[in-house]
Write a protein that holds these residues in place. Structure first.
Motif, PDB file in Angstrom:
ATOM      1  N   SER A   1      42.590  63.269  -2.301  1.00  0.00           N
ATOM      2  CA  SER A   1      43.542  62.167  -2.140  1.00  0.00           C
ATOM      3  C   SER A   1      43.610  61.681  -0.698  1.00  0.00           C
ATOM      4  N   GLU A   2      43.263  62.538   0.262  1.00  0.00           N
ATOM      5  CA  GLU A   2      43.254  62.136   1.670  1.00  0.00           C
ATOM      6  C   GLU A   2      41.915  61.532   2.094  1.00  0.00           C
ATOM      7  N   GLY A   3      41.007  61.363   1.128  1.00  0.00           N
ATOM      8  CA  GLY A   3      39.767  60.634   1.410  1.00  0.00           C
ATOM      9  C   GLY A   3      38.633  61.457   1.966  1.00  0.00           C
ATOM     10  N   VAL A   4      38.497  62.710   1.520  1.00  0.00           N
ATOM     11  CA  VAL A   4      37.464  63.576   2.083  1.00  0.00           C
ATOM     12  C   VAL A   4      36.058  63.225   1.595  1.00  0.00           C
ATOM     13  N   LEU A   5      35.941  62.565   0.434  1.00  0.00           N
ATOM     14  CA  LEU A   5      34.612  62.360  -0.153  1.00  0.00           C
ATOM     15  C   LEU A   5      33.687  61.471   0.690  1.00  0.00           C
ATOM     16  N   PRO A   6      34.108  60.271   1.117  1.00  0.00           N
ATOM     17  CA  PRO A   6      33.184  59.429   1.897  1.00  0.00           C
ATOM     18  C   PRO A   6      32.645  60.094   3.162  1.00  0.00           C
ATOM     19  N   PRO A   7      33.494  60.727   4.010  1.00  0.00           N
ATOM     20  CA  PRO A   7      32.914  61.355   5.206  1.00  0.00           C
ATOM     21  C   PRO A   7      32.020  62.549   4.891  1.00  0.00           C
ATOM     22  N   LEU A   8      32.313  63.283   3.812  1.00  0.00           N
ATOM     23  CA  LEU A   8      31.421  64.379   3.422  1.00  0.00           C
ATOM     24  C   LEU A   8      30.055  63.830   3.012  1.00  0.00           C
ATOM     25  N   ILE A   9      30.067  62.731   2.283  1.00  0.00           N
ATOM     26  CA  ILE A   9      28.801  62.122   1.855  1.00  0.00           C
ATOM     27  C   ILE A   9      28.016  61.613   3.058  1.00  0.00           C
ATOM     28  N   ARG A  10      28.718  61.041   4.039  1.00  0.00           N
ATOM     29  CA  ARG A  10      28.027  60.582   5.255  1.00  0.00           C
ATOM     30  C   ARG A  10      27.403  61.748   6.006  1.00  0.00           C
ATOM     31  N   LEU A  11      28.072  62.904   5.987  1.00  0.00           N
ATOM     32  CA  LEU A  11      27.494  64.086   6.632  1.00  0.00           C
ATOM     33  C   LEU A  11      26.232  64.537   5.902  1.00  0.00           C
ATOM     34  N   VAL A  12      26.238  64.446   4.581  1.00  0.00           N
ATOM     35  CA  VAL A  12      25.032  64.784   3.813  1.00  0.00           C
ATOM     36  C   VAL A  12      23.893  63.856   4.207  1.00  0.00           C
ATOM     37  N   GLU A  13      24.220  62.597   4.441  1.00  0.00           N
ATOM     38  CA  GLU A  13      23.200  61.602   4.780  1.00  0.00           C
ATOM     39  C   GLU A  13      22.655  61.782   6.190  1.00  0.00           C
ATOM     40  N   SER A  14      23.541  62.041   7.151  1.00  0.00           N
ATOM     41  CA  SER A  14      23.090  61.982   8.546  1.00  0.00           C
ATOM     42  C   SER A  14      23.697  63.045   9.453  1.00  0.00           C
ATOM     43  N   GLY A  15      24.265  64.089   8.887  1.00  0.00           N
ATOM     44  CA  GLY A  15      24.868  65.122   9.715  1.00  0.00           C
ATOM     45  C   GLY A  15      23.849  66.112  10.248  1.00  0.00           C
ATOM     46  N   SER A  16      24.335  67.036  11.079  1.00  0.00           N
ATOM     47  CA  SER A  16      23.484  68.119  11.562  1.00  0.00           C
ATOM     48  C   SER A  16      23.141  69.034  10.393  1.00  0.00           C
ATOM     49  N   ALA A  17      22.209  69.942  10.607  1.00  0.00           N
ATOM     50  CA  ALA A  17      21.809  70.852   9.531  1.00  0.00           C
ATOM     51  C   ALA A  17      23.004  71.654   9.019  1.00  0.00           C
ATOM     52  N   ALA A  18      23.804  72.176   9.960  1.00  0.00           N
ATOM     53  CA  ALA A  18      24.969  72.971   9.560  1.00  0.00           C
ATOM     54  C   ALA A  18      26.022  72.101   8.881  1.00  0.00           C
ATOM     55  N   GLY A  19      26.256  70.906   9.443  1.00  0.00           N
ATOM     56  CA  GLY A  19      27.231  70.003   8.850  1.00  0.00           C
ATOM     57  C   GLY A  19      26.819  69.562   7.463  1.00  0.00           C
ATOM     58  N   LYS A  20      25.527  69.280   7.294  1.00  0.00           N
ATOM     59  CA  LYS A  20      25.003  68.869   5.993  1.00  0.00           C
ATOM     60  C   LYS A  20      25.177  69.987   4.968  1.00  0.00           C
ATOM     61  N   GLU A  21      24.905  71.213   5.391  1.00  0.00           N
ATOM     62  CA  GLU A  21      25.047  72.365   4.496  1.00  0.00           C
ATOM     63  C   GLU A  21      26.486  72.516   4.017  1.00  0.00           C
TER      64      GLU A  21
END
Length: 301
Positions: free
Chosen positions: A235-255
């Motif tokens: 409800s606080e909107g965690v999905l979009p930033p998590l998806i962006r991390l999957v797309e372009s985050g660091s290896a640890a962040g993506k994991e």
């Protein structure tokens, strides 16, 4: 002169919260007076003056709290406000003498000052709204190792409040400390975690610093795997930033982001939301590269 105010501030380092309050209250009229004398950059100084005018009421609200003198955050906030006021005096004096290194540089400095004053005003309000001042806490160090005696409900609440207060560097220190505390005492952190704290963590997923985004994803992954606040996170909107991390985050962040999405997808409604936010392609790409395959395959199949 601003040097006098700076020297006074330096001697205040070990002073009490009440003394810092008096110091800030004395700086306000000095900053206001100097700012109103300035004739150059009138639009920017008008904006700064409007923010300076709000400071006395915020200081009054803060100081009227019964736990004002007992909470480390109050003293730190007063120190930050005083620093901003001293900077306002310094910049006003430079403008009055027209002794500055170019108009563009001064305009940039004035914009930065306005931003600091905005942050001061916001943080003063947050200190009251978070309820953290209701806890009479000792100063909590945000660096160093975690000791059992250091961790209690009051200090955890203060630490969580630090995720919302201060500049990005201060929030990063608080985030790293929170991660250390959760490794030692996850149960107590979850016991006092509130929705506003969850919202602050979600906001840190979009911070400009890759290090902060990665650490926020790590803490959120712990929360998701605990199964305690999935609804708040979504409800606080965690999905979009998590998806962006999957797309372009660091290896640890993506994991960590992919693990969180996998766990959150156990809800059919959340799965539809994940798909709706365009997560299918980046998740498939992660599977194709072999990263976190075993965790992600149930989500993308």
């Amino acid at each position: 002169m601003v040097e006098d105010y700076g020297a006074a501030a330096a001697s205040f380092d070990a002073s009490s919260t009440e003394e810092w309050l008096l110091h800030a209250q004395k700086l306000v009229p000095a900053a206001m007076s100097k700012a109103k004398e300035v004739k150059v950059f009138p639009v920017k100084w008008k904006m700064i003056i409007s923010k300076l005018e709000q400071i006395p009421s915020r200081l009054s609200d803060l100081s009227s709290h019964p736990c004002f003198s007992k909470n480390a955050l109050c003293k730190e906030q007063l120190q930050s406000v005083s620093k901003s006021l001293e900077e306002a005096i310094e910049l006003a004096e430079l403008c009055l003498k027209e002794k500055y290194e170019g108009k563009l540089r001064m305009q940039s400095d004035l914009d930065a000052l306005a931003g600091k004053l905005d942050l001061n005003l916001k943080d003063c309000s947050l200190l009251i709204k978070t309820g953290v001042l209701g806890e009479a806490t000792l100063p909590l160090m945000v660096s160093g190792s975690v000791q059992d005696s250091d961790v209690d409900f009051a200090s955890i609440k203060e630490l969580l409040a630090r995720l919302q207060i201060g500049n990005l560097e201060a929030k990063q220190r608080a985030l790293e400390k929170l991660y250390d505390v959760m490794k030692e005492d996850e149960k107590n952190v979850l016991a006092v975690l509130g929705r506003s704290n969850v919202a602050a963590l979600v906001q840190l997923l979009t911070a400009t610093s890759p290090r902060i985004r990665e650490k926020a994803a790590t803490v959120i992954c712990i929360l998701v795997e605990s199964g305690s606040c999935e609804n708040w996170l979504v409800s606080e909107g965690v999905l979009p930033p998590l998806i962006r991390l999957v797309e372009s985050g660091s290896a640890a962040g993506k994991e960590k982001a992919t693990v969180s999405l996998q766990r959150l997808s156990m809800s059919a409604e959340t799965t539809r939301a994940i798909v709706g936010h365009g997560a299918v392609r980046p998740l498939i790409e992660v599977c194709q590269t072999g990263d976190s395959v075993s965790r992600l395959q149930p989500l993308v199949l």
